[in-house]
Design a protein around this motif. Structure first.
Motif, PDB file in Angstrom:
ATOM      1  N   MET A 199       0.906  -1.275  -0.026  1.00  0.00           N
ATOM      2  CA  MET A 199       0.125  -0.191  -0.013  1.00  0.00           C
ATOM      3  C   MET A 199       0.673   1.308  -0.008  1.00  0.00           C
ATOM      4  N   ARG A 200       0.537   2.090  -0.777  1.00  0.00           N
ATOM      5  CA  ARG A 200       1.429   3.408  -1.041  1.00  0.00           C
ATOM      6  C   ARG A 200       0.417   4.660  -0.165  1.00  0.00           C
ATOM      7  N   ILE A 201       1.024   5.411   0.575  1.00  0.00           N
ATOM      8  CA  ILE A 201       0.460   6.512   1.372  1.00  0.00           C
ATOM      9  C   ILE A 201       0.810   7.711   0.703  1.00  0.00           C
ATOM     10  N   ALA A 202       0.117   8.740   0.198  1.00  0.00           N
ATOM     11  CA  ALA A 202       0.747  10.198  -0.173  1.00  0.00           C
ATOM     12  C   ALA A 202       0.794  10.810   1.124  1.00  0.00           C
ATOM     13  N   VAL A 203       1.930  11.514   1.160  1.00  0.00           N
ATOM     14  CA  VAL A 203       2.387  12.686   2.457  1.00  0.00           C
ATOM     15  C   VAL A 203       2.760  13.745   1.722  1.00  0.00           C
ATOM     16  N   PRO A 204       2.393  14.869   2.486  1.00  0.00           N
ATOM     17  CA  PRO A 204       2.743  16.254   2.173  1.00  0.00           C
ATOM     18  C   PRO A 204       4.375  16.061   2.085  1.00  0.00           C
ATOM     19  N   ASN A 205       4.968  16.817   1.058  1.00  0.00           N
ATOM     20  CA  ASN A 205       6.361  16.782   0.844  1.00  0.00           C
ATOM     21  C   ASN A 205       6.938  17.849   1.656  1.00  0.00           C
ATOM     22  N   LYS A 206       6.337  19.112   1.950  1.00  0.00           N
ATOM     23  CA  LYS A 206       7.035  20.193   2.708  1.00  0.00           C
ATOM     24  C   LYS A 206       5.900  20.923   3.110  1.00  0.00           C
ATOM     25  N   GLY A 207       6.017  22.200   3.521  1.00  0.00           N
ATOM     26  CA  GLY A 207       4.849  23.071   4.440  1.00  0.00           C
ATOM     27  C   GLY A 207       4.573  22.615   5.655  1.00  0.00           C
ATOM     28  N   ARG A 208       3.555  23.134   5.969  1.00  0.00           N
ATOM     29  CA  ARG A 208       3.223  22.860   7.579  1.00  0.00           C
ATOM     30  C   ARG A 208       2.651  21.689   7.713  1.00  0.00           C
ATOM     31  N   LEU A 209       2.288  20.782   6.695  1.00  0.00           N
ATOM     32  CA  LEU A 209       1.551  19.435   7.181  1.00  0.00           C
ATOM     33  C   LEU A 209       2.762  18.410   7.004  1.00  0.00           C
ATOM     34  N   HIS A 210       3.913  18.653   6.401  1.00  0.00           N
ATOM     35  CA  HIS A 210       4.787  17.537   6.441  1.00  0.00           C
ATOM     36  C   HIS A 210       5.237  17.043   7.661  1.00  0.00           C
ATOM     37  N   GLU A 211       5.828  17.802   8.551  1.00  0.00           N
ATOM     38  CA  GLU A 211       6.268  17.378  10.020  1.00  0.00           C
ATOM     39  C   GLU A 211       5.397  16.425  10.859  1.00  0.00           C
ATOM     40  N   PRO A 212       4.139  17.200  11.079  1.00  0.00           N
ATOM     41  CA  PRO A 212       3.219  16.265  11.696  1.00  0.00           C
ATOM     42  C   PRO A 212       2.655  15.088  11.137  1.00  0.00           C
ATOM     43  N   THR A 213       2.573  15.050   9.818  1.00  0.00           N
ATOM     44  CA  THR A 213       2.137  13.757   9.087  1.00  0.00           C
ATOM     45  C   THR A 213       3.333  12.734   9.273  1.00  0.00           C
ATOM     46  N   VAL A 214       4.571  13.048   9.022  1.00  0.00           N
ATOM     47  CA  VAL A 214       5.618  12.083   9.346  1.00  0.00           C
ATOM     48  C   VAL A 214       5.653  11.431  10.893  1.00  0.00           C
ATOM     49  N   LEU A 232       4.535   3.337  11.524  1.00  0.00           N
ATOM     50  CA  LEU A 232       5.075   3.315  10.268  1.00  0.00           C
ATOM     51  C   LEU A 232       6.303   4.361  10.180  1.00  0.00           C
ATOM     52  N   ARG A 233       7.158   4.069  10.744  1.00  0.00           N
ATOM     53  CA  ARG A 233       8.526   4.959  10.545  1.00  0.00           C
ATOM     54  C   ARG A 233       8.954   4.885   9.277  1.00  0.00           C
ATOM     55  N   ILE A 234       9.360   6.301   8.733  1.00  0.00           N
ATOM     56  CA  ILE A 234       9.894   6.349   7.179  1.00  0.00           C
ATOM     57  C   ILE A 234      11.052   6.104   7.323  1.00  0.00           C
ATOM     58  N   GLU A 235      11.764   5.059   6.402  1.00  0.00           N
ATOM     59  CA  GLU A 235      13.014   4.731   6.146  1.00  0.00           C
ATOM     60  C   GLU A 235      13.555   5.270   4.860  1.00  0.00           C
ATOM     61  N   ASN A 236      14.923   5.509   4.847  1.00  0.00           N
ATOM     62  CA  ASN A 236      15.598   6.078   3.484  1.00  0.00           C
ATOM     63  C   ASN A 236      14.994   7.088   2.768  1.00  0.00           C
ATOM     64  N   GLY A 237      14.146   7.979   3.665  1.00  0.00           N
ATOM     65  CA  GLY A 237      13.468   9.325   3.238  1.00  0.00           C
ATOM     66  C   GLY A 237      14.145  10.551   3.009  1.00  0.00           C
ATOM     67  N   ALA A 238      15.422  10.614   2.463  1.00  0.00           N
ATOM     68  CA  ALA A 238      16.183  11.750   2.193  1.00  0.00           C
ATOM     69  C   ALA A 238      15.338  12.819   1.634  1.00  0.00           C
ATOM     70  N   GLU A 239      15.867  14.088   1.842  1.00  0.00           N
ATOM     71  CA  GLU A 239      15.204  15.253   1.485  1.00  0.00           C
ATOM     72  C   GLU A 239      15.061  15.323  -0.100  1.00  0.00           C
ATOM     73  N   ARG A 240      14.011  15.405  -0.474  1.00  0.00           N
ATOM     74  CA  ARG A 240      13.694  15.643  -1.928  1.00  0.00           C
ATOM     75  C   ARG A 240      13.527  14.199  -2.617  1.00  0.00           C
ATOM     76  N   LYS A 241      13.475  13.418  -1.861  1.00  0.00           N
ATOM     77  CA  LYS A 241      13.060  11.799  -2.601  1.00  0.00           C
ATOM     78  C   LYS A 241      11.443  11.930  -2.737  1.00  0.00           C
ATOM     79  N   LEU A 242      11.303  11.260  -3.736  1.00  0.00           N
ATOM     80  CA  LEU A 242       9.716  11.112  -4.047  1.00  0.00           C
ATOM     81  C   LEU A 242       9.213  10.055  -3.310  1.00  0.00           C
ATOM     82  N   TYR A 243      10.014   9.104  -3.067  1.00  0.00           N
ATOM     83  CA  TYR A 243       9.223   7.837  -2.660  1.00  0.00           C
ATOM     84  C   TYR A 243      10.430   7.382  -1.425  1.00  0.00           C
ATOM     85  N   ALA A 244       9.483   6.905  -0.321  1.00  0.00           N
ATOM     86  CA  ALA A 244      10.375   6.073   0.739  1.00  0.00           C
ATOM     87  C   ALA A 244       9.734   4.907   1.241  1.00  0.00           C
ATOM     88  N   GLU A 245      10.486   4.185   1.994  1.00  0.00           N
ATOM     89  CA  GLU A 245      10.076   2.986   2.623  1.00  0.00           C
ATOM     90  C   GLU A 245       9.728   3.202   3.947  1.00  0.00           C
TER      91      GLU A 245
END
Ligand code: ATP
Ligand code: PRP
Ligand code: MG
Length: 281
Positions: A1-16, A24-37
């Motif tokens: 299952m893929r979840i779409a998450v805000p990449n920046k702005g005020r919703l990014h941090e609280p969503t992560v 569901l901690r995000i792994e390999n989610g370096a900045e500017r990456k489009l996908y993460a595990e």
């Protein structure tokens, strides 16, 4: 299952943070990456602008998406709202210069309204049969009435500071928004989506609860039980090498202040109050 998450702005941090609390901690989610595990091999994350997330979900690029109701309404997609995630609370409001003559929506007949939300604004005026010209802008909307670009605006407000600084007064509320978990109606009851809903609900349920632990002499147990409001009865355990009992209970955050005083008076000692990560009921 893929979840779409805000990449920046005020919703990014609280969503992560919410995903992390939901397990569901995000792994390999370096900045500017489009996908993460995530730590769950079945769940991946797609990072997108908050405004684009409804479209990604509607197109099937992601099974579910996390964004504001304002963005979903503006996108014109017709997604299911699965959980109110209780952050990003704001209102879309119609506002006009404080010292101007516009104080009612009807006065905007034949006038111009600037907004980042043209679809929602169009629907709002159409419903009231008010013929208004809508000018789409992509930011700094509050400025437009002061440079004769518009007579009024439809924009987001939460604390009201931005409107006040720009000497704009609210005329009407257009929409109430908060961040939700959205899905296409066809996938809303997939097993994995349902598990995600349960996980988010457990985080929300834990938010306003506290876990209390204390020592109680056995002769005081009944008095202590009497003052515990608790979600169900307390858990009572023997303490090794002591005649005391250990009592654990979950209580509403609002009740903690009062309950602690009552517990002390009833004979409890060593009272610990902790936050709860998740509460699955
Ligand atoms: N002042 C606010 N208070 C609470 N929630 C807000 C506020 N402003 C925006 N939001 C919510 O956050 C969402 C995204 O806003 P944000 O400003 O983070 O992103 P954005 O403006 O789309 O980002 P960018 O313009 O940088 O791409 C909005 O659609 C709304 O749901
Ligand atoms: O009522 P307030 O608490 O003042 O919040 C309202 C402001 O918040 C948002 O802007 P944001 O800070 O996201 O900046 P942006 O315009 O760069 O998106 C929104 O567009 C308003 O301008
Ligand atoms: Mg913004």
């Amino acid at each position: 299952m893929r979840i779409a998450v805000p990449n920046k702005g005020r919703l990014h941090e609280p969503t992560v943070k919410l995903l992390e609390r939901a397990g569901l901690r995000i792994e390999n989610g370096a900045e500017r990456k489009l996908y993460a595990e995530t730590v769950d091999p079945d769940v991946t994350v797609l990072f997108a602008r908050a405004a684009d997330i409804p479209e990604y979900v509607a197109d099937g690029a992601a099974a579910v998406g996390i964004t504001g109701v304002d963005q979903e309404r503006e996108s014109g997609t017709d997604l299911d709202e699965l959980v109110d995630l209780e952050f990003g609370q704001c209102r879309l409001v119609l506002a006009a210069p404080e010292d101007g003559e516009i104080t009612e929506p009807e006065q905007l007949e034949g006038k111009t309204v600037a907004t980042e939300f043209p679809r929602v604004t169009r629907e709002y005026f159409d419903e009231q049969d008010i013929d208004t010209e809508i000018v789409e802008v992509t930011g700094a909307t509050e400025l437009t009435p002061h440079v004769e670009m518009a007579d009024a605006i439809v924009d987001i407000t939460s604390t009201g500071t931005t409107l006040a600084v720009n000497r704009l007064a609210i005329i009407d509320e257009v929409l109430n928004s908060s961040v939700r978990l959205f899905a296409r109606p066809e996938t809303a009851d997939d097993e994995k989506v349902e598990q995600l809903v349960t996980a988010f609900e457990s985080v929300l349920a834990a938010d306003d609860k506290r876990y209390l632990m204390m020592n109680v002499a056995s002769e005081d147990l009944e008095a202590v039980k009497d003052v515990i409001p608790g979600l169900g009865g307390p858990t009572v355990m023997d303490v090794a090498g002591s005649d005391d009992l250990a009592v654990h209970v979950v209580v509403d955050e609002r009740e903690v202040f009062e309950v602690i005083n009552d517990l002390k008076a009833a004979g409890a000692t060593g009272i610990l109050v902790t936050e709860i990560e998740r509460l699955v009921e």
